[in-house]
Motif scaffolding. Structure first.
Motif, short mmCIF file in Angstrom:
data_model
loop_
_atom_site.label_atom_id
_atom_site.label_comp_id
_atom_site.label_asym_id
_atom_site.label_seq_id
_atom_site.Cartn_x
_atom_site.Cartn_y
_atom_site.Cartn_z
N SER A 13 1.08 -1.02 0.35
CA SER A 13 -0.34 -0.07 -0.04
C SER A 13 1.27 1.38 0.22
N THR A 15 -0.82 4.01 0.46
CA THR A 15 -2.38 5.13 0.89
C THR A 15 -2.25 6.72 1.21
N ASN A 16 -1.37 6.80 2.43
CA ASN A 16 -1.26 7.62 2.76
C ASN A 16 0.29 8.70 1.14
N ASN A 20 -5.61 13.31 -1.16
CA ASN A 20 -6.69 13.50 -1.83
C ASN A 20 -7.00 14.49 -2.30
N ARG A 25 -3.97 12.56 2.90
CA ARG A 25 -4.27 10.74 3.40
C ARG A 25 -3.66 10.85 5.54
N ARG A 26 -4.93 10.13 5.77
CA ARG A 26 -4.50 10.20 7.14
C ARG A 26 -4.81 8.42 7.48
N ASN A 27 -4.66 6.78 6.71
CA ASN A 27 -5.57 5.85 7.11
C ASN A 27 -4.36 4.55 7.29
N THR A 28 -4.75 4.46 8.48
CA THR A 28 -4.55 3.15 9.58
C THR A 28 -5.44 2.09 8.64
N ASP A 29 -6.16 2.22 7.90
CA ASP A 29 -7.01 0.81 7.89
C ASP A 29 -6.61 -0.43 7.70
N GLN A 66 -0.04 1.51 8.60
CA GLN A 66 -1.21 0.57 8.61
C GLN A 66 -0.79 -0.52 8.92
N ASN A 247 -5.04 -1.07 -1.67
CA ASN A 247 -6.22 -1.50 -0.77
C ASN A 247 -7.93 -1.51 -1.13
#
Length: 250
Positions: A13, A15-16, A20, A25-29, A66, A247
């Motif tokens: 990933s 993602t961060n 966006n 982005r602040r994604n820890t999912d 993450q 993701n």
């Protein structure tokens, strides 16, 4: 989702690393989530992204790297299958390492091999290899908690207190270390997405304690983290994108 098969995949990933629009982005999912009954075949490698910048309002601490995988249902590793999962935390930008595998009442079972390595925390906590509440019952399990590079930090655990390891599982459990430099050339963390992890680094002896035993004695716990070099500080990481998506769910 229920009835799916995950086979021969490399998923990492970023993602961060990608904004966006104008918003960070602040994604820890988790990168991959298992819902229902899912099979795994061949060799599958998963890695979470570095931690977002800022403070997580849920914890009051810096964001963690993450999570690599969350298991809500049952993931079955078929015979000779290998699943290797790495929590986010290879770069110094990550203060708190991410958990590799979070069990949300789920089970990882089957006749394959499980590898889980928590992300390194460079100023705070190392990530756990396996956290949450659930059961692991596979042929072989290599579980290694992430390091805390800061001497005042807390290293990650190989196996969380609520996670259970079957007595039929051969295991090597390595809790993370604190205040140690990381040898980036020989570390067991998957850093270079242009290559695959060297599976020869994750050896597990035939040491299953047998049915009826619990994980409380944790045979195979090794406090010495492979690849730690006290005289070799620092290193550099890489940024990449996902071959099979940054993701998703399986």
């Amino acid at each position: 989702k229920d009835g799916s098969t995950l086979e021969n995949a490399k998923i990492y990933s970023n993602t961060n690393n990608i904004a966006n629009g104008s918003e960070a982005r602040r994604n820890t999912d988790p990168v991959v989530v298992i819902n229902g009954s899912v099979k795994l075949k061949g060799k599958v490698f998963l890695r979470g992204d570095e931690a977002p910048t800022g403070t997580d309002p849920a914890t009051g601490k810096s964001y963690t790297g993450q999570v690599g995988l969350q298991v809500n249902g049952t993931l079955t590793l078929e015979k000779d299958a290998v699943l290797a999962v790495f929590g986010g935390g290879k770069d110094a930008t990550t203060s708190n390492g991410g958990t590799a595998i979070r069990l949300n009442g789920g089970t990882i079972t089957g006749e394959g091999k499980l590898i889980a390595v928590g992300g390194d925390g460079h100023f705070g906590e190392g990530g756990d290899a396996v956290s949450g509440n659930g059961t692991i019952s596979v042929a072989d399990a290599y579980l290694e908690g992430g390091a805390s590079v800061s001497k005042s930090g807390t290293a990650g655990k190989a196996l969380g207190d609520q996670a259970k390891l079957s007595g039929k599982t051969n295991r090597k459990l390595i809790d993370g270390k604190t205040g140690s430099a990381i040898d980036y050339d020989h570390d067991t963390y998957w850093r270079d997405i242009l290559t695959l992890p060297d599976l020869s680094l994750y050896t597990v002896e035939k040491n299953a304690p047998g049915e009826g035993s619990t994980d409380q004695e944790k045979p195979g716990v090794d406090q010495e983290k492979p690849g730690v070099d006290q005289e070799k500080p620092g290193g550099s990481g890489d940024n990449g994108s996902a071959d099979n998506g940054s993701n998703g769910t399986a």
